[in-house]
Each structure stands twice: as C-alpha cells, then as structure tokens.
Design a protein around this motif. Structure first.
Motif, short mmCIF file in Angstrom:
data_model
loop_
_atom_site.label_atom_id
_atom_site.label_comp_id
_atom_site.label_asym_id
_atom_site.label_seq_id
_atom_site.Cartn_x
_atom_site.Cartn_y
_atom_site.Cartn_z
N ILE A 7 -5.48 -32.93 -2.71
CA ILE A 7 -4.48 -32.58 -1.71
C ILE A 7 -4.75 -31.17 -1.19
O ILE A 7 -4.88 -30.23 -1.99
CB ILE A 7 -3.06 -32.65 -2.31
CG1 ILE A 7 -2.78 -34.05 -2.86
CG2 ILE A 7 -2.01 -32.28 -1.26
CD1 ILE A 7 -1.49 -34.14 -3.66
N ARG A 40 -4.68 -36.28 2.42
CA ARG A 40 -3.34 -35.76 2.10
C ARG A 40 -3.30 -34.26 2.31
O ARG A 40 -4.25 -33.56 1.95
CB ARG A 40 -2.96 -36.10 0.66
CG ARG A 40 -2.81 -37.59 0.39
CD ARG A 40 -2.31 -37.83 -1.03
NE ARG A 40 -2.03 -39.23 -1.28
CZ ARG A 40 -2.91 -40.08 -1.79
NH1 ARG A 40 -4.11 -39.65 -2.12
NH2 ARG A 40 -2.60 -41.35 -1.98
N PHE A 65 3.79 -38.32 -1.90
CA PHE A 65 2.78 -39.14 -1.23
C PHE A 65 2.83 -40.57 -1.72
O PHE A 65 3.31 -40.87 -2.81
CB PHE A 65 1.38 -38.55 -1.48
CG PHE A 65 1.17 -37.20 -0.87
CD1 PHE A 65 0.88 -37.07 0.48
CD2 PHE A 65 1.25 -36.04 -1.64
CE1 PHE A 65 0.68 -35.83 1.05
CE2 PHE A 65 1.06 -34.79 -1.08
CZ PHE A 65 0.78 -34.68 0.27
#
Length: 341
Positions: A218, A191, A183
C-alpha cells in the motif's frame, strides 16, 4: 422479471371503457332513430348491403390497436438478470485530518475547505476505481466505506467538520491503521492511502504504521496543508482566534518534516498543498502510476425492450380494420364472413 419503463402512460387506459360506453350509447341512439323511420324488417330489405356486425368489428379492432399503442408507450421490459462485469481500477482510501488546526486560513479559504475541494476533484478523476473516506483527529473513524459511488463520496464531504470528533489531536497512526483495514480483499489491485494533514500535535507511531502499509503493498501519499510559518486558528462563528490557557493566540504550523518522513516510510510521496493546483496535479500523476487490476462487480443488466411486438400487433389490427368496409363489397358478395341483416 417484467416491468414498465414508463408506467404513467398506463393511466391512459382509463379512456378505453369510456370510449366503449360512448360507442354502446351511440349504437343505442342510432337504432332508436332507425325505428322512427318505420318497420325494422322493411328497412333491412331496403338496405341489403348494410352490415350489423362490421361496424362493431371495426370499432373493437380500433380499440384493441389503441390499447396496444398505450402499452407500447409504457415501454414494457422483460428479461433482467445479474451478470459479472470486469472493470480495471485502483482502490484509494482518503484520510482527512479534521482537527481544529485545520480551520487555519493560511490556505484559502481554510486548510479544511481546501482539502475537501481537493478530494472532490480527485474523486472526479476516478473511473472504475473505488474510494473510501476516513476522518481523524485524536481518533479516527470511517466516514464512507470503500465504494464506487462517487456521488455519495462527494455528499459525505459536505458534512465534514471538526465537530465530528470531540477528541482533539492528530493521531495519524490510528488513521493509517484504519485505512489499511478499509481495502477490499481483491488481489493485485493498486492500493493507496492519501493522508491529508498539517501534521501538528503528532502523537507518534505514524512512521511505523506507514512502514507496515508499505509491506502490504500500500502506498502512503501525504498532502501537507498549511504554512510552516504558522497561522492563528479562528473560532467558528466569531472573529476571534483560539487562545491558550495564558491568553496567547494559538499559532498552528505545518509540520513538513514529519509529513515527509511518513511518505518516505510508506513508499509514497509528499506534496505541500498551497493556493495553487500543483498538489492536485502531482497527486493525480502518482496515483495513475499504480497498477490497475480487474475488479469483479455484480451489476444488473438493462431490461430488454418489448415494445416492438406490441407495435406490430397494433399495425396488424389497424390494417385489418382498414380492409373491413362498413358495407359488403360487391366483389365478395358470395363470401359471408359476417352475418347479413
């Protein structure tokens, strides 16, 4: 920066010297014929209104207007610069299992091909989002770094096959750890890791890796491809199936329980992929819930078109050419802009 949008039109400029040469030649022939009629001084007296210079001026004005039109057709452009554009989007890293078990055909046309089609349709739904592609089996590596270039993402999908990785197995932990490093450092952006696997031959550590991803904000979504009932693994390029060392046909089964545990640990969702589009719709709905943050991207602005200036110049030149007569206008006989013969 200056450039032409359609530079091929500039090749038309080759006609300019050709027309000029033809005009000089025709003038030469005209003067030669006039000398055949008699003495030039006498002819000048017989034609007092004929101008020697006006036809030349009219020709060069017309030729200049033609040059302006050619440059205008070539679309001169000027004024490029870089500017910062803010776009709202999310970042998604797709981790695709390419172990040999993904060749099983309990999902048509195969687990791997079904997964590739699903990823392709997922990318088509993106708008101002970023995507990265990781492939894994016994190890993991980045197939496509995170990008907004969706065309490249779909092209990379076409090259994916189990032959990309010689080490077999299903090391989900390695895939998640590599995905977390893929990322961008942008803050506040949503994300997601989309893990596509059959979960077979799991090598451990995947749940812990998913928990670590969740701590970083995430979300880990798991798409389980295949059937819990199992399916044989075809040998590529033949009608045979893979067999173990004892000669028995190897049957691969979807490990749904493991997939659910990974999704739960990663604060995501588990979806089973079958021969319908239900998994695709469910994944899109969950991914769209992620927060979209402003992502700053450097882009080139469009060049400013400058053809209007040339169009006006061509129009003015043509207007002047039309107003100039080949002979002197009796109304302006006292105005001597051009020398008389």
């Amino acid at each position: 920066m200056f450039r032409f949008g359609e530079p091929l039109y500039l090749y038309l400029l080759i006609v300019v010297p050709i027309l000029a040469a033809f005009y000089f030649y025709s003038n030469y022939r005209r003067r030669k014929r006039l000398k055949e009629y008699g003495d030039m001084e006498l002819l000048k007296q017989l034609m007092p209104e004929v101008s020697k210079y006006r036809p030349d001026v009219k020709f060069w004005l017309m030729l200049a207007a033609m040059v302006m039109v050619i440059f205008m057709l070539a679309q001169p452009q000027f004024g490029s610069k870089m500017e910062t554009v803010k776009r709202q989007g999310i970042e998604t890293v797709v981790a695709l299992d390419i172990s040999n078990s993904m060749l099983a055909q309990d999902v048509a046309p195969s687990r791997l091909e079904k997964s590739k089609k699903l990823i392709s349709r997922l990318v088509e739904t993106f708008n101002n989002d970023k995507v990265a592609l990781i492939v894994f089996a016994g190890e993991a590596f980045t197939q496509l770094p995170i990008t907004s270039d969706y065309v490249s993402a779909k092209l990379f999908l076409e090259t994916i096959s189990p032959s990309l990785i010689s080490t077999q197995g299903t090391d989900i932990r390695a895939a998640i750890n590599l995905a977390m490093k893929s990322f961008t450092p942008n803050d506040g952006v949503g994300r997601a890791i989309v893990l596509i696997t059959d979960g077979e031959n799991h090598e451990g550590g995947a749940i812990e890796a998913a928990q670590e991803a969740a701590k970083k904000g995430i979300h880990v979504f798991v798409l389980g491809v295949g059937s819990p009932d199992g399916s044989p693994i075809p040998v590529e390029g033949s009608n045979e199936f893979r067999r173990d060392k004892d000669g028995n046909v190897v049957v691969t089964r979807l490990n749904e329980e493991m997939c659910r545990e990974i999704a739960r640990a990663g604060n995501g969702m588990y979806v089973r992929v079958d021969n319908t589009n239900n998994a695709e719709r469910a994944l899109n709905a969950e991914v769209n819930k992620l927060a979209k943050a402003d992502v700053e991207t450097q882009v080139f602005t469009e060049f400013d078109e400058q053809f209007r200036v040339l169009a006006w110049l061509a129009l003015i030149l043509l207007a002047v050419e039309i107003m100039i007569l080949n002979r002197r206008n009796p109304l302006f006989k006292n105005v001597k802009l051009f020398k008389q013969n």
